[in-house]
Design a protein around this motif. Structure first.
Motif, PDB file in Angstrom:
ATOM      1  N   PRO A  52       0.816  -1.215   0.000  1.00 18.25           N
ATOM      2  CA  PRO A  52       0.000   0.000   0.000  1.00 18.25           C
ATOM      3  C   PRO A  52       0.854   1.272   0.000  1.00 18.25           C
ATOM      4  O   PRO A  52       1.832   1.360   0.735  1.00 18.25           O
ATOM      5  N   ALA A  53       0.460   2.229  -0.835  1.00 21.57           N
ATOM      6  CA  ALA A  53       1.202   3.502  -0.892  1.00 21.57           C
ATOM      7  C   ALA A  53       1.036   4.265   0.415  1.00 21.57           C
ATOM      8  O   ALA A  53       1.931   4.978   0.851  1.00 21.57           O
ATOM      9  N   ASP A  54      -0.158   4.114   1.013  1.00 18.43           N
ATOM     10  CA  ASP A  54      -0.410   4.790   2.287  1.00 18.43           C
ATOM     11  C   ASP A  54      -0.723   3.753   3.342  1.00 18.43           C
ATOM     12  O   ASP A  54      -1.753   3.096   3.293  1.00 18.43           O
ATOM     13  N   LEU A  55       0.191   3.596   4.280  1.00 13.83           N
ATOM     14  CA  LEU A  55      -0.054   2.703   5.408  1.00 13.83           C
ATOM     15  C   LEU A  55      -0.787   3.507   6.477  1.00 13.83           C
ATOM     16  O   LEU A  55      -0.759   4.747   6.453  1.00 13.83           O
ATOM     17  N   PRO A  56      -1.411   2.850   7.445  1.00 12.34           N
ATOM     18  CA  PRO A  56      -2.087   3.601   8.511  1.00 12.34           C
ATOM     19  C   PRO A  56      -1.130   4.584   9.186  1.00 12.34           C
ATOM     20  O   PRO A  56      -1.526   5.655   9.639  1.00 12.34           O
ATOM     21  N   THR A  57       0.175   4.221   9.189  1.00 11.80           N
ATOM     22  CA  THR A  57       1.163   5.099   9.840  1.00 11.80           C
ATOM     23  C   THR A  57       1.818   6.055   8.854  1.00 11.80           C
ATOM     24  O   THR A  57       2.832   6.683   9.164  1.00 11.80           O
ATOM     25  N   GLY A  58       1.291   6.151   7.616  1.00  9.60           N
ATOM     26  CA  GLY A  58       1.971   6.944   6.585  1.00  9.60           C
ATOM     27  C   GLY A  58       2.957   6.048   5.869  1.00  9.60           C
ATOM     28  O   GLY A  58       2.586   4.980   5.381  1.00  9.60           O
ATOM     29  N   LEU A  59       4.227   6.446   5.836  1.00  9.17           N
ATOM     30  CA  LEU A  59       5.256   5.593   5.233  1.00  9.17           C
ATOM     31  C   LEU A  59       5.742   4.590   6.266  1.00  9.17           C
ATOM     32  O   LEU A  59       5.672   4.840   7.471  1.00  9.17           O
ATOM     33  N   PRO A  60       6.294   3.450   5.803  1.00  3.54           N
ATOM     34  CA  PRO A  60       6.981   2.594   6.779  1.00  3.54           C
ATOM     35  C   PRO A  60       8.178   3.360   7.340  1.00  3.54           C
ATOM     36  O   PRO A  60       8.631   4.320   6.707  1.00  3.54           O
ATOM     37  N   PRO A  61       8.717   2.961   8.494  1.00  3.12           N
ATOM     38  CA  PRO A  61       9.928   3.642   8.984  1.00  3.12           C
ATOM     39  C   PRO A  61      10.989   3.656   7.879  1.00  3.12           C
ATOM     40  O   PRO A  61      11.208   2.639   7.219  1.00  3.12           O
ATOM     41  N   TRP A  62      11.616   4.801   7.662  1.00  4.32           N
ATOM     42  CA  TRP A  62      12.530   4.921   6.515  1.00  4.32           C
ATOM     43  C   TRP A  62      13.797   5.684   6.873  1.00  4.32           C
ATOM     44  O   TRP A  62      13.850   6.393   7.873  1.00  4.32           O
ATOM     45  N   GLN A  63      14.764   5.526   6.025  1.00  3.75           N
ATOM     46  CA  GLN A  63      16.012   6.284   6.123  1.00  3.75           C
ATOM     47  C   GLN A  63      16.505   6.562   4.711  1.00  3.75           C
ATOM     48  O   GLN A  63      16.383   5.700   3.830  1.00  3.75           O
ATOM     49  N   ILE A  64      17.025   7.747   4.493  1.00  4.61           N
ATOM     50  CA  ILE A  64      17.657   8.095   3.211  1.00  4.61           C
ATOM     51  C   ILE A  64      19.140   8.316   3.479  1.00  4.61           C
ATOM     52  O   ILE A  64      19.490   9.075   4.383  1.00  4.61           O
ATOM     53  N   VAL A  65      19.995   7.657   2.715  1.00  8.59           N
ATOM     54  CA  VAL A  65      21.447   7.870   2.852  1.00  8.59           C
ATOM     55  C   VAL A  65      21.949   8.416   1.517  1.00  8.59           C
ATOM     56  O   VAL A  65      21.816   7.758   0.482  1.00  8.59           O
ATOM     57  N   ARG A  66      22.482   9.644   1.567  1.00  7.99           N
ATOM     58  CA  ARG A  66      23.002  10.248   0.324  1.00  7.99           C
ATOM     59  C   ARG A  66      24.515  10.342   0.438  1.00  7.99           C
ATOM     60  O   ARG A  66      25.022  11.077   1.268  1.00  7.99           O
ATOM     61  N   GLU A  67      25.218   9.595  -0.370  1.00  7.10           N
ATOM     62  CA  GLU A  67      26.691   9.661  -0.398  1.00  7.10           C
ATOM     63  C   GLU A  67      27.048  10.594  -1.547  1.00  7.10           C
ATOM     64  O   GLU A  67      26.954  10.228  -2.716  1.00  7.10           O
ATOM     65  N   ARG A  68      27.446  11.821  -1.197  1.00  6.07           N
ATOM     66  CA  ARG A  68      27.692  12.832  -2.236  1.00  6.07           C
ATOM     67  C   ARG A  68      28.865  12.470  -3.133  1.00  6.07           C
ATOM     68  O   ARG A  68      28.825  12.664  -4.334  1.00  6.07           O
ATOM     69  N   ARG A  69      29.941  11.985  -2.523  1.00  5.53           N
ATOM     70  CA  ARG A  69      31.127  11.645  -3.319  1.00  5.53           C
ATOM     71  C   ARG A  69      31.263  10.129  -3.342  1.00  5.53           C
ATOM     72  O   ARG A  69      32.280   9.583  -2.941  1.00  5.53           O
ATOM     73  N   ALA A  70      30.209   9.475  -3.824  1.00  3.72           N
ATOM     74  CA  ALA A  70      30.218   8.000  -3.813  1.00  3.72           C
ATOM     75  C   ALA A  70      31.337   7.456  -4.694  1.00  3.72           C
ATOM     76  O   ALA A  70      32.045   6.528  -4.310  1.00  3.72           O
ATOM     77  N   THR A  71      31.493   8.028  -5.886  1.00  6.66           N
ATOM     78  CA  THR A  71      32.560   7.593  -6.799  1.00  6.66           C
ATOM     79  C   THR A  71      33.051   8.804  -7.587  1.00  6.66           C
ATOM     80  O   THR A  71      32.345   9.803  -7.696  1.00  6.66           O
ATOM     81  N   PHE A  72      34.252   8.674  -8.164  1.00  5.21           N
ATOM     82  CA  PHE A  72      34.676   9.745  -9.070  1.00  5.21           C
ATOM     83  C   PHE A  72      33.779   9.698 -10.302  1.00  5.21           C
ATOM     84  O   PHE A  72      33.192   8.671 -10.622  1.00  5.21           O
ATOM     85  N   ALA A  73      33.664  10.856 -10.972  1.00  7.20           N
ATOM     86  CA  ALA A  73      32.820  10.916 -12.178  1.00  7.20           C
ATOM     87  C   ALA A  73      33.545  10.192 -13.311  1.00  7.20           C
ATOM     88  O   ALA A  73      34.645  10.584 -13.704  1.00  7.20           O
ATOM     89  N   ALA A  74      32.905   9.143 -13.823  1.00  3.92           N
ATOM     90  CA  ALA A  74      33.582   8.259 -14.779  1.00  3.92           C
ATOM     91  C   ALA A  74      33.561   8.829 -16.200  1.00  3.92           C
ATOM     92  O   ALA A  74      33.150   8.167 -17.159  1.00  3.92           O
TER      93      ALA A  74
END
Ligand code: FAD
Length: 432
Positions: free
Chosen positions: A346-368
């Motif tokens: 379901p897009a909408d759970l009774p609690t809204g979204l499931p518990p979530w985390q976003i991890v953004r690695e800005r310099r994950a790799t050099f630009a290939a």
């Protein structure tokens, strides 16, 4: 008198060098700036979702020889899991069409002649375009070498190269794309089984490596950041860690296995890649629905890959720079809406979204890009007891686990090949 090899950086490059050298009986000390080993390939306990998660989903392929040798060496090869054959599940976000790409094991790609195995909407001869990537002219981008249109590109080449190069493929270096294609599609299904770390990156690739290093007499010093290198004319004579300085004896050597920006700040004049691309991962604490494939490629969405773990769905978005400034809640909502659409949750759970985390690695790799690829230095340096390692050195591969481990192995070989001080400088180019 025995010598000591100082390895700076406890990412996969530094650890693989440390394991090779300690395995050959060398005395090894690994110095790591942070409080943990693993660098860009690590797990951590996340308070927001109450689970141990990886900084990013990492995919290996059965053809990643150096990575699999590394895992065998540390006794953790069984911690990678994947299907018995090379199969990749895909879904088109708009319309929901689903298919499974099934490569045959051998090098002759007869799977392209079988409409049940190849990408739907394609013909066998469409795949001939890939041959252009096998021997590309030097300095060209993928977009200059092949057409970046049509279903084979959109449903196969684009997701593969985007994940492997971490750059919008048309702008990627054709040379690096070529290395990927040669080691995957052109190598046959036996080399393409997708493998993931069953119990997380740290439990698979890092903790067993530290155990093996300890058993071999190596030392790991955490929170021990190298601040400066003291150079003599032909050699490094000391490593300055701020609170203490380590003098290098005549036979001692150092491997600098730090990211490119750190290496450039320690070695004046060193040319290194200077542009980077981000990777965005989203983690949702929810049981995957029955039948959810372990890895699902999503075509035409913000979401690119969905990984199913016990109690968690994780999403990977490569070349994610466009999402770096998107508010976290908005990004989580966008990603979850797509995940819900393709998983049937379901897009909408009774609690809204499931518990979530976003991890953004800005310099994950050099630009290939071709220009950044040209800036990658060889492992050997002008100082006879200093060698470089890292996924950004001149491995011939994009920034990957396989590239990082090969670079560590290469650095160890260079050091091991020079057991005694010599006035020669390292001149050889790597032969990865
Ligand atoms: C989100 C994400 C997803 C990825 N997905 C994949 C994937 O699916 N498949 C794949 O093959 N690869 C993937 N990669 C790439 C892979 O993680 C890297 O190629 C690899 O981990 C790089 O290892 P490394 O040792 O070269 O560098 P790093 O991991 O960056 O290690 C360098 C270490 O040096 C330390 N250091 C820095 N400065 C100093 C100093 N002055 N003194 C002491 N220590 C210092 C750092 O703290 C770090 O621990 C991904 C990367 C990210 C970020």
């Amino acid at each position: 008198m025995s010598r000591t090899i100082h390895i700076v950086g406890a990412g996969l490059a530094g650890l693989s060098a440390a394991l090779k050298l300690s395995g050959r009986g060398e005395i090894v000390v690994v110095h790591e700036a942070t409080a943990f080993a693993g660098g860009r390939c690590r797990s951590y306990a996340d308070a927001a979702i109450g689970m141990t998660i990886d900084n990013g989903n990492h995919l290996l392929l059965s053809g990643n020889r150096a990575a699999l040798d590394y895992l065998r060496d540390i006794g953790a090869a069984d911690r990678l899991i994947g299907p018995a054959e090379a199969e990749f599940h895909f879904v088109e976000l708009a319309g929901g069409e689903r298919w499974t790409l099934r490569m045959n094991d051998g090098r002759v790609p007869w799977w392209v002649f079988d409409s049940r195995r190849r990408v739907p909407g394609t013909h066998a001869f469409d795949y001939a375009a890939l041959a252009r990537l096998l021997w590309p002219p030097a300095g060209k981008t993928v977009g200059e070498v092949m057409s970046c249109q049509g279903p084979v590109y959109r449903r196969l080449v684009e997701p593969l190269l985007l994940a492997a190069l971490n750059i919008d493929p048309p702008a990627g270096a054709a040379k690096l794309a070529s290395a990927v294609i040669r080691q995957t599609l052109a190598a046959g299904g036996r080399a393409c089984r997708p493998l993931v770390a069953r119990d997380g990156l740290s439990a698979t690739l890092i903790a067993p490596a530290l155990d093996a290093l300890r058993r071999r007499g190596g030392t790991l010093r955490l929170e021990h950041q190298l601040r400066a290198i003291r150079f003599a004319s032909e050699r490094v004579e000391a490593l300055d860690f701020g609170s203490d300085t380590v003098a290098l004896g005549a036979d001692d050597a150092a491997i600098l296995a730090v990211p490119p920006y750190a290496a450039a700040s320690l070695i004046r004049g060193l040319e290194v890649p200077t542009e980077f691309r981000a990777i965005v991962n989203a983690h949702f604490k929810i049981d995957p629905p029955p039948g959810q494939p372990p890895i699902l490629g999503v075509i035409g969405g913000t979401v690119e890959w969905i990984f199913a773990f016990p109690g968690r769905l994780s999403v990977t978005i490569s070349a994610g720079d466009r999402l770096i400034d998107t508010p976290r809640e908005e990004l989580a909502r966008t990603i979850w809406t797509e995940v819900a659409q393709v998983t049937g949750l379901p897009a909408d759970l009774p609690t809204g979204l499931p518990p979530w985390q976003i991890v953004r690695e800005r310099r994950a790799t050099f630009a290939a890009t071709p220009a950044q690829d040209l800036k990658r230095p060889d492992a050997a340096t002008a100082w006879r007891n200093l060698v470089l390692a890292g996924d950004w050195t001149n491995t011939g591969l994009p920034a990957t686990i396989e590239g990082a481990i090969r670079s560590g192995n290469r650095a160890a070989d260079l050091i091991a090949g020079r057991p005694k001080p010599s006035h020669e400088r390292y001149r050889s180019r790597p032969t990865y």
